[in-house]
Every structure is written in structure tokens, then in C-alpha cells.
Design a protein around this motif. Structure first.
Motif, PDB file in Angstrom:
ATOM      1  N   PRO A  29       0.843  -1.196   0.000  1.00  0.00           N
ATOM      2  CA  PRO A  29       0.000   0.000   0.000  1.00  0.00           C
ATOM      3  C   PRO A  29       0.881   1.251   0.000  1.00  0.00           C
ATOM      4  O   PRO A  29       1.928   1.281   0.654  1.00  0.00           O
ATOM      5  CB  PRO A  29      -0.784  -0.090   1.307  1.00  0.00           C
ATOM      6  CG  PRO A  29      -0.591  -1.473   1.815  1.00  0.00           C
ATOM      7  CD  PRO A  29       0.661  -1.998   1.202  1.00  0.00           C
ATOM      8  N   ALA A  30       0.470   2.247  -0.733  1.00  0.00           N
ATOM      9  CA  ALA A  30       1.259   3.489  -0.788  1.00  0.00           C
ATOM     10  C   ALA A  30       1.422   4.094   0.593  1.00  0.00           C
ATOM     11  O   ALA A  30       2.447   4.716   0.885  1.00  0.00           O
ATOM     12  CB  ALA A  30       0.596   4.482  -1.739  1.00  0.00           C
ATOM     13  N   THR A  31       0.448   3.875   1.460  1.00  0.00           N
ATOM     14  CA  THR A  31       0.538   4.420   2.821  1.00  0.00           C
ATOM     15  C   THR A  31       1.649   3.770   3.630  1.00  0.00           C
ATOM     16  O   THR A  31       2.084   4.320   4.638  1.00  0.00           O
ATOM     17  CB  THR A  31      -0.798   4.237   3.569  1.00  0.00           C
ATOM     18  OG1 THR A  31      -1.156   2.852   3.532  1.00  0.00           O
ATOM     19  CG2 THR A  31      -1.901   5.081   2.937  1.00  0.00           C
ATOM     20  N   ASP A  32       2.125   2.604   3.212  1.00  0.00           N
ATOM     21  CA  ASP A  32       3.206   1.906   3.922  1.00  0.00           C
ATOM     22  C   ASP A  32       4.558   2.080   3.239  1.00  0.00           C
ATOM     23  O   ASP A  32       5.554   1.515   3.661  1.00  0.00           O
ATOM     24  CB  ASP A  32       2.865   0.415   4.048  1.00  0.00           C
ATOM     25  CG  ASP A  32       3.729  -0.302   5.066  1.00  0.00           C
ATOM     26  OD1 ASP A  32       4.174   0.343   6.036  1.00  0.00           O
ATOM     27  OD2 ASP A  32       3.964  -1.515   4.892  1.00  0.00           O
ATOM     28  N   TRP A  33       4.595   2.840   2.144  1.00  0.00           N
ATOM     29  CA  TRP A  33       5.815   2.970   1.363  1.00  0.00           C
ATOM     30  C   TRP A  33       6.985   3.506   2.185  1.00  0.00           C
ATOM     31  O   TRP A  33       8.062   2.914   2.215  1.00  0.00           O
ATOM     32  CB  TRP A  33       5.576   3.859   0.145  1.00  0.00           C
ATOM     33  CG  TRP A  33       6.831   4.114  -0.628  1.00  0.00           C
ATOM     34  CD1 TRP A  33       7.584   5.247  -0.627  1.00  0.00           C
ATOM     35  CD2 TRP A  33       7.507   3.192  -1.475  1.00  0.00           C
ATOM     36  NE1 TRP A  33       8.676   5.099  -1.440  1.00  0.00           N
ATOM     37  CE2 TRP A  33       8.658   3.841  -1.975  1.00  0.00           C
ATOM     38  CE3 TRP A  33       7.256   1.880  -1.872  1.00  0.00           C
ATOM     39  CZ2 TRP A  33       9.551   3.220  -2.836  1.00  0.00           C
ATOM     40  CZ3 TRP A  33       8.153   1.278  -2.738  1.00  0.00           C
ATOM     41  CH2 TRP A  33       9.272   1.946  -3.205  1.00  0.00           C
ATOM     42  N   THR A 100       2.798  -5.653   5.134  1.00  0.00           N
ATOM     43  CA  THR A 100       1.542  -5.503   4.397  1.00  0.00           C
ATOM     44  C   THR A 100       1.710  -5.893   2.929  1.00  0.00           C
ATOM     45  O   THR A 100       0.807  -5.694   2.134  1.00  0.00           O
ATOM     46  CB  THR A 100       1.042  -4.047   4.469  1.00  0.00           C
ATOM     47  OG1 THR A 100       2.053  -3.187   3.928  1.00  0.00           O
ATOM     48  CG2 THR A 100       0.736  -3.644   5.901  1.00  0.00           C
ATOM     49  N   GLY A 101       2.872  -6.445   2.593  1.00  0.00           N
ATOM     50  CA  GLY A 101       3.185  -6.738   1.198  1.00  0.00           C
ATOM     51  C   GLY A 101       2.567  -8.022   0.687  1.00  0.00           C
ATOM     52  O   GLY A 101       2.156  -8.898   1.438  1.00  0.00           O
ATOM     53  N   LYS A 102       2.493  -8.077  -0.618  1.00  0.00           N
ATOM     54  CA  LYS A 102       2.031  -9.270  -1.338  1.00  0.00           C
ATOM     55  C   LYS A 102       2.955  -9.427  -2.539  1.00  0.00           C
ATOM     56  O   LYS A 102       3.399  -8.439  -3.115  1.00  0.00           O
ATOM     57  CB  LYS A 102       0.586  -9.089  -1.786  1.00  0.00           C
ATOM     58  CG  LYS A 102       0.057 -10.255  -2.600  1.00  0.00           C
ATOM     59  CD  LYS A 102      -1.409 -10.068  -2.924  1.00  0.00           C
ATOM     60  CE  LYS A 102      -1.957 -11.174  -3.784  1.00  0.00           C
ATOM     61  NZ  LYS A 102      -1.889 -12.503  -3.225  1.00  0.00           N
ATOM     62  N   ILE A 103       3.233 -10.665  -2.903  1.00  0.00           N
ATOM     63  CA  ILE A 103       4.103 -10.925  -4.047  1.00  0.00           C
ATOM     64  C   ILE A 103       3.333 -11.695  -5.102  1.00  0.00           C
ATOM     65  O   ILE A 103       2.634 -12.663  -4.805  1.00  0.00           O
ATOM     66  CB  ILE A 103       5.366 -11.710  -3.626  1.00  0.00           C
ATOM     67  CG1 ILE A 103       6.207 -10.858  -2.693  1.00  0.00           C
ATOM     68  CG2 ILE A 103       6.166 -12.144  -4.851  1.00  0.00           C
ATOM     69  CD1 ILE A 103       7.414 -11.539  -2.117  1.00  0.00           C
ATOM     70  N   ILE A 104       3.467 -11.238  -6.338  1.00  0.00           N
ATOM     71  CA  ILE A 104       2.910 -11.935  -7.488  1.00  0.00           C
ATOM     72  C   ILE A 104       4.092 -12.301  -8.385  1.00  0.00           C
ATOM     73  O   ILE A 104       4.913 -11.446  -8.701  1.00  0.00           O
ATOM     74  CB  ILE A 104       1.933 -11.046  -8.282  1.00  0.00           C
ATOM     75  CG1 ILE A 104       0.723 -10.660  -7.439  1.00  0.00           C
ATOM     76  CG2 ILE A 104       1.486 -11.761  -9.554  1.00  0.00           C
ATOM     77  CD1 ILE A 104      -0.207  -9.679  -8.132  1.00  0.00           C
ATOM     78  N   SER A 105       4.171 -13.556  -8.776  1.00  0.00           N
ATOM     79  CA  SER A 105       5.256 -13.989  -9.658  1.00  0.00           C
ATOM     80  C   SER A 105       4.696 -14.723 -10.862  1.00  0.00           C
ATOM     81  O   SER A 105       3.710 -15.454 -10.757  1.00  0.00           O
ATOM     82  CB  SER A 105       6.233 -14.912  -8.922  1.00  0.00           C
ATOM     83  OG  SER A 105       6.934 -14.201  -7.943  1.00  0.00           O
ATOM     84  N   ILE A 106       5.339 -14.508 -11.979  1.00  0.00           N
ATOM     85  CA  ILE A 106       4.995 -15.192 -13.227  1.00  0.00           C
ATOM     86  C   ILE A 106       6.252 -15.926 -13.688  1.00  0.00           C
ATOM     87  O   ILE A 106       7.311 -15.319 -13.834  1.00  0.00           O
ATOM     88  CB  ILE A 106       4.558 -14.193 -14.320  1.00  0.00           C
ATOM     89  CG1 ILE A 106       3.400 -13.314 -13.844  1.00  0.00           C
ATOM     90  CG2 ILE A 106       4.229 -14.924 -15.618  1.00  0.00           C
ATOM     91  CD1 ILE A 106       2.134 -14.069 -13.494  1.00  0.00           C
TER      92      ILE A 106
END
Length: 175
Positions: A29-33, A100-106
Motif C-alpha cells: 500500500p502506498a501508505t506503507d511505502w 503488508t506486502g504481497k508478491i505476485i510472480s509469473i
């Protein structure tokens, strides 16, 4: 607002001997940047004090495993045991740096993709198409249609920008 930082591994070309191409996006989230950046910088200062690894030096897992892929800073770490301890420290710190992160991998296995319907000339486009669709779905479903931006390194900016602009007008993959 969400920010997804994307980095790649492997080679997107069809003529390469590298058998894979991977895109991974870290979404926060930008608020956690700012807080995430501070925690990341603190971890890098820890690596400097604990191992002597420069704060601004790029850190790649492949270089820690095989020093032929790393520069002088990696070679100065010492033996494999020290490099693996550093790697373990970094990996264990990720959940606390980006809580608060999430990871997407391809992952594109180019050997298997040869027998598919994909255009085998540019695996970069295939991977980015899937990544952008997954990010869009995440924003729609998990974030109540919050806006998001994608930040990547400069490896293929023109190609990616053209693909994302095209997807805004026509995206054949339903969300």
C-alpha cells in the motif's frame, strides 16, 4: 493506492540458452511505502555492520550462491557459509520489512511454452501480460478497485509501456 515494484530474472529471448523468464512484483500500500523503505534501509545497514556488505550495492541471490555472478563486494564476503548466512538474514527479514506486502510472480518455462499457443518470439510480453492481469485482479477483488501503479527497472520500459497502453484499450483476458 498500491505500488507494485517489478523485477525480472532469466532471459525473455527465444534464442537464449536460459530456459526460464520470471517476473516478480512486490505490492505494498502506498501508505506503507515510507515505513517499508525505512525498514529496508535499516536491514541494509545491518548487512553493512554484520557482513561489511555495502548499503548501495545490488544484492542478487545468484551471486551469493555462485561468486562468478557477483562483483567485488560479494567476493569480499568470504566463504560460502558467510554468504548463505547473509542470504538467510535477508530472506528472514522480508516479512518484517514488508508486513503488508504481497508478491505476485509469473514463471515462463520456455521449453514448455514452445508447444503452446504463445508467440515464442517475446516471452517478455507474455509474462508482463499475465502479471498486469494478476495485479489488476488483485486491485479489483482484494482492494475494492483501489488504483495502483507499477514501478520497474529500466530493462524494457518501451515494450512494457506499449503493452500496458494496449491493454487499457483491449484486454482479451477477462478479469
Amino acid at each position: 493506492m498500491y505500488i507494485m515494484y517489478v523485477d525480472e530474472s532469466g532471459d525473455p529471448g527465444s534464442k537464449s540458452t536460459v530456459r526460464h523468464f520470471v517476473l516478480s512484483g512486490l505490492i505494498i500500500p502506498a501508505t506503507d511505502w515510507q515505513a517499508s523503505f525505512e525498514r529496508h534501509h535499516q536491514m541494509r545497514r545491518h548487512l553493512k555492520s554484520q557482513y561489511g556488505f555495502p548499503v548501495r550495492e545490488e544484492l542478487h541471490a545468484s551471486a551469493l550462491v555462485d561468486t562468478r555472478y557477483g562483483g567485488e563486494a560479494i567476493r569480499n564476503l568470504g566463504g560460502r557459509r558467510t554468504r548463505m548466512r547473509l542470504f538467510q538474514d535477508v530472506m528472514q527479514s522480508i516479512p518484517s520489512i514488508f508486513p503488508t506486502g504481497k508478491i505476485i510472480s509469473i514463471f515462463v518455462d520456455k521449453d514448455k511454452a514452445v508447444n503452446s499457443n504463445f508467440n515464442r518470439e517475446n516471452y517478455l510480453t507474455i509474462a508482463w501480460d499475465y502479471l498486469a492481469n494478476r495485479y489488476n485482479r488483485f486491485l479489483e477483488k482484494d482492494c475494492q478497485n483501489s488504483p495502483g501503479i507499477i514501478v520497474g527497472d529500466e530493462s524494457a520500459n518501451a515494450t512494457i509501456r506499449a503493452l500496458l497502453r494496449k491493454m487499457r484499450v483491449h484486454n482479451p483476458i477477462s478479469s
